[in-house]
Scaffold this motif. Sequence first.
Motif, mmCIF file in Angstrom:
data_model
loop_
_atom_site.group_PDB
_atom_site.id
_atom_site.type_symbol
_atom_site.label_atom_id
_atom_site.label_comp_id
_atom_site.label_asym_id
_atom_site.label_seq_id
_atom_site.Cartn_x
_atom_site.Cartn_y
_atom_site.Cartn_z
ATOM 1 N N PRO A 198 0.803 -1.229 0.000
ATOM 2 C CA PRO A 198 0.000 0.000 0.000
ATOM 3 C C PRO A 198 0.836 1.279 0.000
ATOM 4 C CG PRO A 198 0.194 -0.835 2.236
ATOM 5 C CD PRO A 198 1.003 -1.765 1.360
ATOM 6 N N ILE A 199 0.298 2.304 -0.654
ATOM 7 C CA ILE A 199 0.773 3.683 -0.517
ATOM 8 C C ILE A 199 -0.379 4.434 0.152
ATOM 9 C CG2 ILE A 199 1.616 5.750 -1.666
ATOM 10 C CD1 ILE A 199 3.489 3.469 -2.188
ATOM 11 N N PRO A 200 -0.248 4.836 1.401
ATOM 12 C CA PRO A 200 -1.410 5.350 2.141
ATOM 13 C C PRO A 200 -1.907 6.699 1.634
ATOM 14 C CG PRO A 200 0.604 5.625 3.431
ATOM 15 C CD PRO A 200 0.973 4.812 2.218
ATOM 16 N N SER A 201 -3.174 6.726 1.220
ATOM 17 C CA SER A 201 -3.786 7.999 0.823
ATOM 18 C C SER A 201 -5.262 8.029 1.194
ATOM 19 C CB SER A 201 -3.624 8.229 -0.688
ATOM 20 O OG SER A 201 -4.332 7.254 -1.430
ATOM 21 N N GLY A 202 -5.689 7.059 2.022
ATOM 22 C CA GLY A 202 -7.079 7.017 2.447
ATOM 23 C C GLY A 202 -7.259 7.595 3.840
ATOM 24 N N SER A 203 -8.356 7.183 4.491
ATOM 25 C CA SER A 203 -8.642 7.681 5.835
ATOM 26 C C SER A 203 -8.014 6.799 6.907
ATOM 27 C CB SER A 203 -10.161 7.757 6.055
ATOM 28 O OG SER A 203 -10.766 8.629 5.133
ATOM 29 N N GLY A 204 -8.124 5.479 6.726
ATOM 30 C CA GLY A 204 -7.629 4.561 7.743
ATOM 31 C C GLY A 204 -6.191 4.114 7.519
ATOM 32 N N ASN A 205 -5.912 3.595 6.316
ATOM 33 C CA ASN A 205 -4.555 3.174 5.927
ATOM 34 C C ASN A 205 -3.964 2.133 6.873
ATOM 35 O OD1 ASN A 205 -4.541 5.196 3.801
ATOM 36 N ND2 ASN A 205 -4.148 6.690 5.411
ATOM 37 N N ALA A 206 -4.790 1.196 7.317
ATOM 38 C CA ALA A 206 -4.359 0.238 8.336
ATOM 39 C C ALA A 206 -3.188 -0.619 7.876
ATOM 40 C CB ALA A 206 -5.540 -0.649 8.742
ATOM 41 N N LEU A 207 -3.273 -1.177 6.678
ATOM 42 C CA LEU A 207 -2.205 -2.074 6.231
ATOM 43 C C LEU A 207 -0.876 -1.330 6.136
ATOM 44 C CD1 LEU A 207 -1.413 -4.909 5.347
ATOM 45 C CD2 LEU A 207 -1.965 -4.264 2.988
ATOM 46 N N ALA A 208 -0.895 -0.110 5.631
ATOM 47 C CA ALA A 208 0.340 0.671 5.534
ATOM 48 C C ALA A 208 0.937 0.934 6.907
ATOM 49 C CB ALA A 208 0.070 1.993 4.809
ATOM 50 N N ILE A 209 0.103 1.280 7.872
ATOM 51 C CA ILE A 209 0.591 1.540 9.224
ATOM 52 C C ILE A 209 1.182 0.273 9.831
ATOM 53 C CG2 ILE A 209 -0.107 2.180 11.569
ATOM 54 C CD1 ILE A 209 -2.248 3.998 10.248
ATOM 55 N N ASN A 210 0.536 -0.858 9.613
ATOM 56 C CA ASN A 210 1.022 -2.112 10.188
ATOM 57 C C ASN A 210 2.344 -2.559 9.571
ATOM 58 O OD1 ASN A 210 -1.114 -2.431 12.015
ATOM 59 N ND2 ASN A 210 -2.417 -3.323 10.428
ATOM 60 N N LEU A 211 2.541 -2.277 8.296
ATOM 61 C CA LEU A 211 3.764 -2.701 7.620
ATOM 62 C C LEU A 211 4.915 -1.720 7.832
ATOM 63 C CD1 LEU A 211 2.309 -3.963 4.216
ATOM 64 C CD2 LEU A 211 3.072 -5.349 6.157
ATOM 65 N N LEU A 212 4.600 -0.426 7.932
ATOM 66 C CA LEU A 212 5.639 0.601 7.997
ATOM 67 C C LEU A 212 5.848 1.167 9.391
ATOM 68 C CD1 LEU A 212 4.633 2.589 4.777
ATOM 69 C CD2 LEU A 212 6.333 0.754 4.968
ATOM 70 N N GLY A 213 4.825 1.105 10.241
ATOM 71 C CA GLY A 213 4.882 1.730 11.551
ATOM 72 C C GLY A 213 4.181 3.077 11.538
ATOM 73 N N LEU A 214 3.771 3.536 12.719
ATOM 74 C CA LEU A 214 3.014 4.781 12.817
ATOM 75 C C LEU A 214 3.756 5.972 12.223
ATOM 76 C CD1 LEU A 214 1.358 4.671 16.365
ATOM 77 C CD2 LEU A 214 0.171 4.946 14.178
ATOM 78 N N ASP A 215 5.026 6.108 12.543
ATOM 79 C CA ASP A 215 5.775 7.278 12.071
ATOM 80 C C ASP A 215 6.080 7.190 10.578
ATOM 81 O OD1 ASP A 215 5.785 8.391 14.600
ATOM 82 O OD2 ASP A 215 7.696 7.474 15.154
ATOM 83 N N ASP A 216 6.605 6.061 10.133
ATOM 84 C CA ASP A 216 7.005 5.944 8.731
ATOM 85 C C ASP A 216 5.821 5.940 7.782
ATOM 86 O OD1 ASP A 216 9.613 5.961 9.461
ATOM 87 O OD2 ASP A 216 10.025 3.852 9.043
ATOM 88 N N ALA A 217 4.647 5.539 8.267
ATOM 89 C CA ALA A 217 3.467 5.535 7.391
ATOM 90 C C ALA A 217 3.018 6.947 7.026
ATOM 91 C CB ALA A 217 2.317 4.780 8.052
ATOM 92 N N ARG A 218 3.560 7.944 7.704
ATOM 93 C CA ARG A 218 3.263 9.341 7.350
ATOM 94 C C ARG A 218 4.053 9.787 6.112
ATOM 95 N NH1 ARG A 218 0.708 12.042 11.575
ATOM 96 N NH2 ARG A 218 0.869 11.072 13.644
#
Length: 485
Positions: A198-218
């Motif tokens: 995933p490349i996070p651009s939605g509201s939840g972006n759960a998979l991106a956060i789980n794979l990258l971490g809270l900080d890096d998913a930004r």
Amino acid sequence: MSSTTTHLSLGSGAHAATFTLARDELVVERVGDRKWRTVRVSPRNVLWAGVENGVFEVSLLAKRKCKTLLSLFHVAAPVPESDKPLAAAFADALMAAAYPALRRQRRLKVFVNPKSGPGKAVALYRKKIEPVFRAARCDIDVTFTSRGKQAQEAAANLPLDKYDAIVIMSGDGLIHEVFNGFAAHAEPSKAFRVPVTPIPSGSGNALAINLLGLDDARDLSIAALNAIKGRPMPIDLFSLTQGGKRYISFMSQSLGLIADLDLGTEHLRFMGGQRFVVGFIYEVIRHKTCPVKVSIKVAHSDKRKMVQDMHAARAQAQAAHTALSQSQSANGDAPAPEDASDHVGLPSLQFSDEDEDGWVTFDRPLAYLFAGKGPFVSRDLLQFPVSLPTDGLIDVALLERTTRTSMLKAIGGGQAGDHFWMDTQHYIKAHAYRVEPHTPGGWLSVDGEAFPLAPYQVEVHQALGTVLSMYGCYRLDFDEPQGKR
């Protein structure tokens, strides 16, 4: 220039550039650049290096300051004819360090949802993502979706040997589409082995956060880097059966308060992830009950054991990932070969609606049911902190109806997973579960998509899906509170 391939000096005076490659760091120094004279990065952040047409080129991702986002950085320096062999040798050494046992120039099928989240996905793709993929010399095939199910239909007809990974720039809804498209593919078992990232651009972006971490998913550049450098990581998927139909779920199923705040806040998409906080407060004020009968094929419900198992599994996965990253195999990023005994179609369902052996029934007033895979379901909610990618189980959380005050306190520690320890939240590791609503009406949310609230059953397919990860496990920090250790 030095006589080794770990140090390279090119140019002179204000145009001089020096490149030094150590075991775990590349240092680039440019005398004439007063704003960013010295750049230090891990080889992981190097996208490309080579000598072309007499010019030494390096493309990488770096931070100007510690707390800023990554920036795309290019350096080019002319190479004298006498130095070309040494410059080429340095470039080869740098690329070997940058892509340890990884395929270079990945072939990426990209789906971009222009309407996801605040609606900025296309502009962000053009500005932030595409330049990174181009710098890494990736082969890109991009589709900008214009209607629902478009990605699902494309995934169902995907030429599987044409791509190394599927990149999804959206929220979690488009990921749901792609996995269900794989289920309808002529070769679903093979399709599910194509990594999704995933490349996070939605509201939840759960998979991106789980794979990258809270900080890096930004940081979208890190998500792009994961598409280029991440290794295939298997994950469990779920079959949800309802009304004689079968669907694939990768993230969660919810009803009651959680489904109401998810599906009932679509009009607040402009708020991004904050829409879920606003929705939660609103639903707590409403204080509705969720009248359903829940039957669960229980594996265990020992919360302390879950935490211990999670830490042990993460340590093992990280060790295996590190060993693979140090491998010299050219195909280190390829999924494991498919076993000859693997089914060509979807895995068969193991539990029928009539199966009662070993099932536990829960029939009390609930605030919500929330079941799924992956620790974070949004940036503000660590719902399944002990979830593991391939334990073959689904985490089921049942919150009994409690006071509004208790529920509002829970949201305060939502990002840290504090509600996991609440006595009113029953947290169960399960092989399967089923739900029978007592009354019609209401929401059922499956991976954030709306389903009718009618009887349904969910079971787990171990390691059916594949994602890309630079770490080999979910990224989070979670442990027992000090008083419980």
